[in-house]
Design a protein around this motif. Structure first.
Motif, PDB file in Angstrom:
ATOM      1  N   ARG A 279       2.762   3.123   2.223  1.00  0.00           N
ATOM      2  CA  ARG A 279       3.005   3.446   0.812  1.00  0.00           C
ATOM      3  C   ARG A 279       4.470   3.274   0.404  1.00  0.00           C
ATOM      4  O   ARG A 279       4.755   2.781  -0.694  1.00  0.00           O
ATOM      5  CB  ARG A 279       2.574   4.891   0.518  1.00  0.00           C
ATOM      6  CG  ARG A 279       2.670   5.294  -0.941  1.00  0.00           C
ATOM      7  CD  ARG A 279       2.667   6.809  -1.111  1.00  0.00           C
ATOM      8  NE  ARG A 279       3.899   7.431  -0.625  1.00  0.00           N
ATOM      9  CZ  ARG A 279       4.113   8.737  -0.579  1.00  0.00           C
ATOM     10  NH1 ARG A 279       3.142   9.571  -0.947  1.00  0.00           N
ATOM     11  NH2 ARG A 279       5.255   9.222  -0.139  1.00  0.00           N
ATOM     12  N   ASP A 280       5.407   3.678   1.277  1.00  0.00           N
ATOM     13  CA  ASP A 280       6.822   3.655   0.908  1.00  0.00           C
ATOM     14  C   ASP A 280       7.589   2.464   1.476  1.00  0.00           C
ATOM     15  O   ASP A 280       8.806   2.381   1.342  1.00  0.00           O
ATOM     16  CB  ASP A 280       7.489   4.964   1.344  1.00  0.00           C
ATOM     17  CG  ASP A 280       7.014   6.141   0.496  1.00  0.00           C
ATOM     18  OD1 ASP A 280       6.476   5.905  -0.606  1.00  0.00           O
ATOM     19  OD2 ASP A 280       7.171   7.298   0.937  1.00  0.00           O
ATOM     20  N   GLY A 281       6.897   1.520   2.111  1.00  0.00           N
ATOM     21  CA  GLY A 281       7.510   0.268   2.524  1.00  0.00           C
ATOM     22  C   GLY A 281       8.346   0.363   3.787  1.00  0.00           C
ATOM     23  O   GLY A 281       8.405   1.396   4.464  1.00  0.00           O
TER      24      GLY A 281
ATOM     25  N   TRP B 297       6.080  -4.392   1.537  1.00  0.00           N
ATOM     26  CA  TRP B 297       5.887  -3.835   0.214  1.00  0.00           C
ATOM     27  C   TRP B 297       5.620  -2.331   0.282  1.00  0.00           C
ATOM     28  O   TRP B 297       4.994  -1.833   1.221  1.00  0.00           O
ATOM     29  CB  TRP B 297       4.703  -4.500  -0.468  1.00  0.00           C
ATOM     30  CG  TRP B 297       4.870  -5.956  -0.749  1.00  0.00           C
ATOM     31  CD1 TRP B 297       5.909  -6.765  -0.387  1.00  0.00           C
ATOM     32  CD2 TRP B 297       3.934  -6.781  -1.444  1.00  0.00           C
ATOM     33  NE1 TRP B 297       5.684  -8.051  -0.814  1.00  0.00           N
ATOM     34  CE2 TRP B 297       4.481  -8.081  -1.463  1.00  0.00           C
ATOM     35  CE3 TRP B 297       2.697  -6.546  -2.043  1.00  0.00           C
ATOM     36  CZ2 TRP B 297       3.821  -9.151  -2.066  1.00  0.00           C
ATOM     37  CZ3 TRP B 297       2.035  -7.604  -2.647  1.00  0.00           C
ATOM     38  CH2 TRP B 297       2.598  -8.896  -2.665  1.00  0.00           C
ATOM     39  N   ALA B 298       6.085  -1.624  -0.722  1.00  0.00           N
ATOM     40  CA  ALA B 298       5.675  -0.235  -0.933  1.00  0.00           C
ATOM     41  C   ALA B 298       4.311  -0.294  -1.599  1.00  0.00           C
ATOM     42  O   ALA B 298       4.183  -0.352  -2.823  1.00  0.00           O
ATOM     43  CB  ALA B 298       6.693   0.493  -1.798  1.00  0.00           C
ATOM     44  N   ASP B 299       3.268  -0.289  -0.785  1.00  0.00           N
ATOM     45  CA  ASP B 299       1.935  -0.652  -1.253  1.00  0.00           C
ATOM     46  C   ASP B 299       0.904  -0.107  -0.270  1.00  0.00           C
ATOM     47  O   ASP B 299       1.176  -0.032   0.935  1.00  0.00           O
ATOM     48  CB  ASP B 299       1.832  -2.186  -1.326  1.00  0.00           C
ATOM     49  CG  ASP B 299       0.556  -2.668  -1.976  1.00  0.00           C
ATOM     50  OD1 ASP B 299       0.582  -2.933  -3.191  1.00  0.00           O
ATOM     51  OD2 ASP B 299      -0.461  -2.781  -1.255  1.00  0.00           O
TER      52      ASP B 299
ATOM     53  N   GLY C   5      14.654  -3.072  -6.689  1.00  0.00           N
ATOM     54  CA  GLY C   5      13.852  -4.237  -7.027  1.00  0.00           C
ATOM     55  C   GLY C   5      14.142  -5.493  -6.236  1.00  0.00           C
ATOM     56  O   GLY C   5      13.550  -6.545  -6.502  1.00  0.00           O
TER      57      GLY C   5
ATOM     58  N   THR D  75       9.042  -8.109  -4.681  1.00  0.00           N
ATOM     59  CA  THR D  75       7.747  -7.527  -5.007  1.00  0.00           C
ATOM     60  C   THR D  75       7.592  -6.152  -4.366  1.00  0.00           C
ATOM     61  O   THR D  75       7.700  -6.016  -3.148  1.00  0.00           O
ATOM     62  CB  THR D  75       6.605  -8.440  -4.536  1.00  0.00           C
ATOM     63  OG1 THR D  75       6.767  -9.735  -5.116  1.00  0.00           O
ATOM     64  CG2 THR D  75       5.253  -7.864  -4.923  1.00  0.00           C
ATOM     65  N   ARG D  76       7.403  -5.128  -5.181  1.00  0.00           N
ATOM     66  CA  ARG D  76       7.129  -3.772  -4.709  1.00  0.00           C
ATOM     67  C   ARG D  76       8.080  -3.360  -3.594  1.00  0.00           C
ATOM     68  O   ARG D  76       7.665  -2.855  -2.540  1.00  0.00           O
ATOM     69  CB  ARG D  76       5.672  -3.643  -4.271  1.00  0.00           C
ATOM     70  CG  ARG D  76       4.702  -3.910  -5.411  1.00  0.00           C
ATOM     71  CD  ARG D  76       3.266  -3.623  -5.046  1.00  0.00           C
ATOM     72  NE  ARG D  76       2.368  -3.940  -6.150  1.00  0.00           N
ATOM     73  CZ  ARG D  76       1.047  -3.805  -6.110  1.00  0.00           C
ATOM     74  NH1 ARG D  76       0.459  -3.357  -5.005  1.00  0.00           N
ATOM     75  NH2 ARG D  76       0.311  -4.112  -7.163  1.00  0.00           N
ATOM     76  N   THR D  77       9.354  -3.565  -3.815  1.00  0.00           N
ATOM     77  CA  THR D  77      10.352  -3.226  -2.813  1.00  0.00           C
ATOM     78  C   THR D  77      10.487  -1.711  -2.686  1.00  0.00           C
ATOM     79  O   THR D  77      10.216  -0.970  -3.635  1.00  0.00           O
ATOM     80  CB  THR D  77      11.704  -3.846  -3.173  1.00  0.00           C
ATOM     81  OG1 THR D  77      12.086  -3.395  -4.476  1.00  0.00           O
ATOM     82  CG2 THR D  77      11.630  -5.363  -3.162  1.00  0.00           C
TER      83      THR D  77
ATOM     84  N   ASN E 228      11.627   2.102  -2.754  1.00  0.00           N
ATOM     85  CA  ASN E 228      12.454   2.781  -3.760  1.00  0.00           C
ATOM     86  C   ASN E 228      12.600   4.274  -3.472  1.00  0.00           C
ATOM     87  O   ASN E 228      12.852   5.061  -4.376  1.00  0.00           O
ATOM     88  CB  ASN E 228      11.882   2.566  -5.167  1.00  0.00           C
ATOM     89  CG  ASN E 228      10.474   3.097  -5.324  1.00  0.00           C
ATOM     90  OD1 ASN E 228       9.912   3.707  -4.408  1.00  0.00           O
ATOM     91  ND2 ASN E 228       9.877   2.861  -6.488  1.00  0.00           N
TER      92      ASN E 228
END
Length: 321
Positions: free
Chosen positions: A214-216, A235-237, A265, A281-283, A285
């Motif tokens: 989730r947090d990359g 990715w944070a994904d 970003g 992309t979804r770096t 944060n």
């Protein structure tokens, strides 16, 4: 320097060292991973005193990237000291205070600024799945000599050994607080390694939350020590396979300078002053901490007789301003 960028499918996370009071590292996923060990630590296997490490080569000038000027080349070879536009320097180390033998790092000279990371016997990423066939053994791996932090990568009694030391840098995290955390940061390292198939680096920013994917995650320099160096912006994904990966055409045996710039970003990777690429992309944060994670058996273990050195000449870190 030319690079190849891939959207990775099947690459996953890293992990944090476990100094006193720190959180337990996260569990491994089923995918190929640079993840840290689980909260429970395996007891170290019974070992002999172990092989005597061969002498580590002394630091030597980095090979010059052809695209840079003589002035830029000279600057690359030296430890960078001072703030930069948009960046405040928060940590430097060039390992010139004292030598430290294997089994004693960080020792009095470095203990205020360094942690040896995971305790002996902690399974590394692959070791979580193999029942401890590979793991972190800082007392058998880490030393300081010739002005470098040295990893003596080897096996004992069938166990492949690495280590994951961490610098102690100012705290940006409050949940939990820790002395090795940044929200956005820049890190530059001068490093080399012997060509050791089956051993690898995954020097990385790992989320303070411990919540992955989730947090990359941000890895550089990463790669099998007998292969090419690359950088990865995970990715944070929720998808553990989502990452931007940038391959170089450089290998580990030569001296290199790897720089990661993590801003809002954007995650950019530079090798020897040349941009490999930047993930946008979804770096990540949220606050992260930096780990010099060096391990084995991803995707395959070394030959039992394989042994050699990973060396860090210097490291510098900056926080974003």
């Amino acid at each position: 320097m030319p690079a190849v960028v891939l959207l990775v499918t099947g690459c996953s996370g890293g992990g944090a060292p476990n100094p006193p009071g720190a959180q337990s590292p996260p569990p491994a996923s089923s995918a190929q991973s640079t993840a840290a060990p689980p909260a429970s630590q395996a007891a170290p296997p019974e070992t002999s005193a172990g092989p005597t490490p061969p002498p580590a080569p002394a630091a030597e000038p980095a090979p010059p990237p052809a695209a840079l000027s003589d002035l830029e080349l000279a600057g690359l070879q030296s430890l960078p000291v001072g703030d930069l536009p948009g960046w405040k320097q928060v940590f430097t180390e060039d390992f010139t205070l004292s030598d430290v033998p294997i089994g004693a790092f960080p020792g009095p000279a470095y203990q205020a600024r360094w942690s040896a990371g995971y305790k002996d016997g902690t399974p590394d990423t692959a070791g979580q799945a193999s029942g401890g066939q590979s793991g972190y053994y800082p007392s058998k791996v880490l030393s300081v000599s010739n002005g470098t932090l040295d990893w003596f990568m080897h096996s004992e009694n069938g166990v492949f050994m690495g280590a994951a030391p961490t610098p102690r840098i100012p705290n940006a995290s409050t949940a939990p607080p820790r002395a090795n955390s940044l929200l956005y940061g820049r890190v530059s390292v001068r490093f080399r390694a012997d060509s050791l198939a089956g051993y690898k680096t995954a020097w990385l920013f790992w989320p303070d939350s411990g919540v992955w994917p989730r947090d990359g995650e941000i890895d550089f320099p990463e790669g099998d020590l007998a292969d090419y160096i690359y950088g990865a912006s995970h990715w944070a994904d929720p998808d553990p396979a989502a990452a931007d990966v940038f391959f170089s055409k450089s290998r580990f045996p030569s001296w290199h300078i790897a720089t990661t710039e993590w801003t809002e970003g954007r995650v950019a990777f530079f090798l020897d002053g040349q941009l490999l690429g930047a993930g946008i992309t979804r770096t990540p944060n949220t606050p992260m901490h930096y780990i010099l994670q060096t391990e084995a058996c991803l995707p395959a273990c070394p030959a039992p007789q394989t042994q050699g050195h990973v060396q860090l000449d210097w490291i510098a870190l900056w926080s974003r301003v």
